[in-house]
Design a protein around this motif. Sequence first.
Motif, PDB file in Angstrom:
ATOM      1  N   LEU A   1      25.860  67.327 135.920  1.00 46.46           N
ATOM      2  CA  LEU A   1      25.892  65.882 135.690  1.00 46.46           C
ATOM      3  C   LEU A   1      24.536  65.367 135.224  1.00 46.46           C
ATOM      4  N   ILE A   2      23.474  65.898 135.823  1.00 48.12           N
ATOM      5  CA  ILE A   2      22.112  65.501 135.433  1.00 48.12           C
ATOM      6  C   ILE A   2      21.836  65.894 133.989  1.00 48.12           C
ATOM      7  N   LYS A   3      22.161  67.137 133.632  1.00 49.13           N
ATOM      8  CA  LYS A   3      21.891  67.614 132.272  1.00 49.13           C
ATOM      9  C   LYS A   3      22.713  66.859 131.230  1.00 49.13           C
ATOM     10  N   LEU A   4      23.932  66.478 131.602  1.00 47.26           N
ATOM     11  CA  LEU A   4      24.782  65.732 130.669  1.00 47.26           C
ATOM     12  C   LEU A   4      24.389  64.259 130.578  1.00 47.26           C
ATOM     13  N   GLY A   5      23.740  63.748 131.603  1.00 49.45           N
ATOM     14  CA  GLY A   5      23.395  62.333 131.632  1.00 49.45           C
ATOM     15  C   GLY A   5      24.418  61.478 132.356  1.00 49.45           C
ATOM     16  N   LEU A   6      25.491  62.095 132.875  1.00 47.42           N
ATOM     17  CA  LEU A   6      26.513  61.323 133.591  1.00 47.42           C
ATOM     18  C   LEU A   6      25.926  60.653 134.827  1.00 47.42           C
ATOM     19  N   VAL A   7      24.923  61.272 135.415  1.00 51.03           N
ATOM     20  CA  VAL A   7      24.041  60.567 136.345  1.00 51.03           C
ATOM     21  C   VAL A   7      22.630  60.761 135.800  1.00 51.03           C
ATOM     22  N   PRO A   8      21.869  59.710 135.735  1.00 51.76           N
ATOM     23  CA  PRO A   8      22.117  58.367 136.274  1.00 51.76           C
ATOM     24  C   PRO A   8      22.748  57.388 135.287  1.00 51.76           C
ATOM     25  N   TYR A   9      23.055  57.823 134.032  1.00 53.10           N
ATOM     26  CA  TYR A   9      23.441  56.865 132.994  1.00 53.10           C
ATOM     27  C   TYR A   9      24.916  56.472 133.030  1.00 53.10           C
ATOM     28  N   GLY A  10      25.784  57.368 133.514  1.00 51.38           N
ATOM     29  CA  GLY A  10      27.214  57.077 133.487  1.00 51.38           C
ATOM     30  C   GLY A  10      27.878  57.464 132.185  1.00 51.38           C
ATOM     31  N   GLN A  11      27.141  58.103 131.287  1.00 47.99           N
ATOM     32  CA  GLN A  11      27.660  58.539 129.988  1.00 47.99           C
ATOM     33  C   GLN A  11      27.066  59.900 129.645  1.00 47.99           C
ATOM     34  N   ILE A  12      27.747  60.626 128.752  1.00 47.23           N
ATOM     35  CA  ILE A  12      27.201  61.897 128.282  1.00 47.23           C
ATOM     36  C   ILE A  12      26.194  61.598 127.181  1.00 47.23           C
ATOM     37  N   LEU A  13      24.949  61.489 127.598  1.00 40.86           N
ATOM     38  CA  LEU A  13      23.856  61.166 126.683  1.00 40.86           C
ATOM     39  C   LEU A  13      22.816  62.278 126.618  1.00 40.86           C
ATOM     40  N   GLY A  14      22.944  63.262 127.498  1.00 42.72           N
ATOM     41  CA  GLY A  14      21.887  64.256 127.605  1.00 42.72           C
ATOM     42  C   GLY A  14      20.707  63.680 128.367  1.00 42.72           C
ATOM     43  N   GLN A  15      19.639  64.453 128.462  1.00 37.60           N
ATOM     44  CA  GLN A  15      18.455  64.012 129.188  1.00 37.60           C
ATOM     45  C   GLN A  15      17.365  63.547 128.230  1.00 37.60           C
ATOM     46  N   LYS A  16      16.610  62.560 128.681  1.00 34.42           N
ATOM     47  CA  LYS A  16      15.451  62.087 127.938  1.00 34.42           C
ATOM     48  C   LYS A  16      14.188  62.623 128.602  1.00 34.42           C
ATOM     49  N   GLU A  17      13.047  62.364 127.978  1.00 34.72           N
ATOM     50  CA  GLU A  17      11.796  62.908 128.501  1.00 34.72           C
ATOM     51  C   GLU A  17      11.505  62.441 129.920  1.00 34.72           C
ATOM     52  N   ASP A  18      11.868  61.212 130.230  1.00 34.28           N
ATOM     53  CA  ASP A  18      11.537  60.674 131.551  1.00 34.28           C
ATOM     54  C   ASP A  18      12.732  60.666 132.497  1.00 34.28           C
ATOM     55  N   SER A  19      13.836  61.308 132.106  1.00 35.77           N
ATOM     56  CA  SER A  19      15.040  61.274 132.933  1.00 35.77           C
ATOM     57  C   SER A  19      14.834  62.017 134.249  1.00 35.77           C
ATOM     58  N   PRO A  20      15.487  61.560 135.314  1.00 36.72           N
ATOM     59  CA  PRO A  20      15.489  62.339 136.555  1.00 36.72           C
ATOM     60  C   PRO A  20      16.059  63.732 136.294  1.00 36.72           C
ATOM     61  N   THR A  21      15.587  64.694 137.056  1.00 40.94           N
ATOM     62  CA  THR A  21      16.079  66.055 136.877  1.00 40.94           C
ATOM     63  C   THR A  21      16.062  66.784 138.208  1.00 40.94           C
ATOM     64  N   LEU A  22      16.612  67.974 138.202  1.00 39.29           N
ATOM     65  CA  LEU A  22      16.595  68.850 139.370  1.00 39.29           C
ATOM     66  C   LEU A  22      15.856  70.119 138.991  1.00 39.29           C
ATOM     67  N   THR A  23      14.915  70.523 139.813  1.00 34.86           N
ATOM     68  CA  THR A  23      14.113  71.690 139.488  1.00 34.86           C
ATOM     69  C   THR A  23      14.008  72.605 140.697  1.00 34.86           C
ATOM     70  N   PHE A  24      13.159  73.628 140.585  1.00 35.60           N
ATOM     71  CA  PHE A  24      13.073  74.648 141.624  1.00 35.60           C
ATOM     72  C   PHE A  24      12.615  74.059 142.961  1.00 35.60           C
ATOM     73  N   ASN A  25      13.212  74.555 144.033  1.00 38.72           N
ATOM     74  CA  ASN A  25      12.788  74.166 145.372  1.00 38.72           C
ATOM     75  C   ASN A  25      11.291  74.437 145.535  1.00 38.72           C
ATOM     76  N   THR A  26      10.626  73.621 146.305  1.00 40.76           N
ATOM     77  CA  THR A  26       9.183  73.809 146.478  1.00 40.76           C
ATOM     78  C   THR A  26       8.855  75.179 147.059  1.00 40.76           C
ATOM     79  N   ILE A  27       9.754  75.739 147.822  1.00 38.07           N
ATOM     80  CA  ILE A  27       9.504  77.051 148.415  1.00 38.07           C
ATOM     81  C   ILE A  27       9.756  78.175 147.415  1.00 38.07           C
ATOM     82  N   ASN A  28      10.301  77.804 146.245  1.00 33.62           N
ATOM     83  CA  ASN A  28      10.483  78.734 145.124  1.00 33.62           C
ATOM     84  C   ASN A  28      11.434  79.885 145.453  1.00 33.62           C
TER      85      ASN A  28
END
Length: 762
Positions: free
Chosen positions: A609-636
């Motif tokens: 959903l994040i990669k598609l843009g469905l959250v947070p935008y509610g539409q399939i827009l993809g991600q922008k440079e400043d979009s929220p994202t999910l990345t590796f856990n801090t413990i790696n």
Amino acid sequence: MSRLIKKCNDFGAGGVSVAIGELADGLRVDLDKVPKKYAGLDGTELAISESQERMAVVVDPGDVDAFLGYAAEENLEAVAVATVTEEPRLVLNWRGKDIVNLKRAFLDTNGAHQETEVKVEIPDEKENYFKRYALEKVGEQAEAGDIRGAWLTLLDDLNVCSQKGLVEMFDSSIGAASVLMPYGGQYQLTETQAMVAKLPVLKGRTDTVTMMSYGFDPYLSSWSPYHGAIYAVVESMAKIVANGGDYSKIRFTFQEYFRRMTEDPARWSQPFAALLGAYDAQIGFGLPSIGGKDSMSGTFNDIDVPPTLVSFAVDIAKYGDIVTPELKTPGNKLVRFAIEKDDFDIPMYEAVMDLYDAVHQLMQEKAIVSAYALDAKGAAAALAKMAFGNRLGVTVEADVDARELFCNGLGDLLVEMPEEKLALLKEREIAYRLVGTVTAEPVLRAGQTQIALEEALNAWTTRLEKVFPTRAAAGKEPVESREYRTEQVYVCRHKVARPTVFIPVFPGTNCEYDSAKAFERAGADVVTRVFRNQSASDIRESVEVFEQAIGQAQIIMFPGGFSAGDEPDGSAKFFATAFQNARLKEAVTKLLEERDGLALGICNGFQALIKLGLVPYGQILGQKEDSPTLTFNTINRHISKMVYTRVVTNKSPWLQGAELGATYCNPASHGEGRFVAPREWIDRLFANGQVATQYADPQGNVSMDEEYNINGSYAAIEGITSPDGRVLGKMAHSERRDTAVAMNIYGEQDLKIFESGVRYFL
């Protein structure tokens, strides 16, 4: 599909010749048809090369086409490579020539007949493992009266200390059937001694559980392989009994590993003695081993492995029988049941069975509320581990000396009982030893010794922290938790009597069954379809099937898993790539904008959903440079544990069944779940009520404490929604919830997400 399979075998080190060769007496195998990862393999290499992650099945000739059709539906590569023959011979054909043609009668002999002499080595009584402390330093401290030092040294030992950082790397909640999580109690710090899981059923419900435990002490086996094997069996049984199982239903499987054999008769002593010990235990208990695996290659130059016979005990029970090991209630009494042994330290089998049967009966009557099987390290380690989970304390009875705390307890049971239930032990003439009392104050007390539970925990958790860390950051600063309350919740204008949910399945997806069951329990119809990608035509057909399924659904749910292995471009890339297809993008847009549909993504699905843009935008827009994202856990690394999340908005239709401000507990299992966003985005999400849930402690306190904010998410954000709340993405697996699942975890597990999603359309 399973009804078509007559026999099944997994591929392993022996490759085709073993995996297929074991399935029938007569076989003709066409090696040219065997799928290959690498070109250029000759017939011998094809026949004997290790080929993991494959299965060989036998089906009726009339069912071959049907089976291959089902496999294609599941995007599985399946090829008919062999035929069962009447003549009992194994024939392997390569490039038109028979390169192997052997009689089954010869294969069944395991080769040439061999005999050897065995010289059995007798264990040294002076080194009797049962008459000394398992840990020399602990023994020295205990004998010197340093109970505090002995207890902390014991908890710090490699064979006692916490392995939580290692255990959390493996998914322990998949299938929504884990009755016991690896670590239990409110603080998830009491380690369990047995695997307990509900029997998987595709439809309907079950109260049947399977149980498995193991027993093995390499130090005991090194002193006496005979005793080592016997007590491997006993220890595996004791762990089953401690968790509520009936010993009489147990069956065993043994894993054996010994030094390489030679013509020296003494080299055969270890496996001979160990097998005799295991045989003696089976006869004594009247319980059989139904399988096993052995290796005689445990030698490198002059280094030998310890004589190893691990006993795995398997049992069945009802989930109502299960007893969890964490201490429950201050004031309860701690009782030790010791097994009887003869003059040679062999268990008195009849007496052990009587004891285990009596304990099982007490558990059935709920007279025992927690239990732990002791090992060679004694009662002290068990007392501490039982106390950790709920951060309770223990006061040891004044007449319990150091030797009783730290002496060998293999086969013994330590149990927690309400004080009023102790009368049952006297009535039934069950021998027992009162060891101590559970206390509300988190302190371990023995005589004049007092150890704060936090200090004991530190000793137990520190040893392997650098090797298998449980946290990467020391910060525990509180995080603001801003609740958003509104009366303006989106209302569906396209009501239906029973909504349909479409769940797309991609290579690597593993939560579709759990998700489907959750929606079906909530009252929805569920359609799952597998995206097939073995050919260009498969992909085109899959797009058509997905487009049609979305068009007929009211809800689309992106399930968890590891789509395409999450490599090399990160999580959920397969999901995101497929749904960027113009036809699928249009179908999803119509679902959301024209039919008031809902979308849900959990774990890998949230990442999609994040990669598609469905959250947070509610539409399939993809991600922008400043979009929220999910990345590796801090413990790696991957993290699998139960997490607590606090509901901080009521704006989403998905959260209408949850209580605003309440804390819920669900399993998490991910490697890339850390929510990251610029401060401006985080403020905007909170202001608009789009932050759905935040990681919290059991009391609902939100912070950066990595024990609870397990991946180091910014603002401890666990889930977010689209602007109108109809698309929800979250990391914790709310679908992995069912009756008697995670019984040793404390807290409400049901967010009622699925019920809320269904109710939205009614």
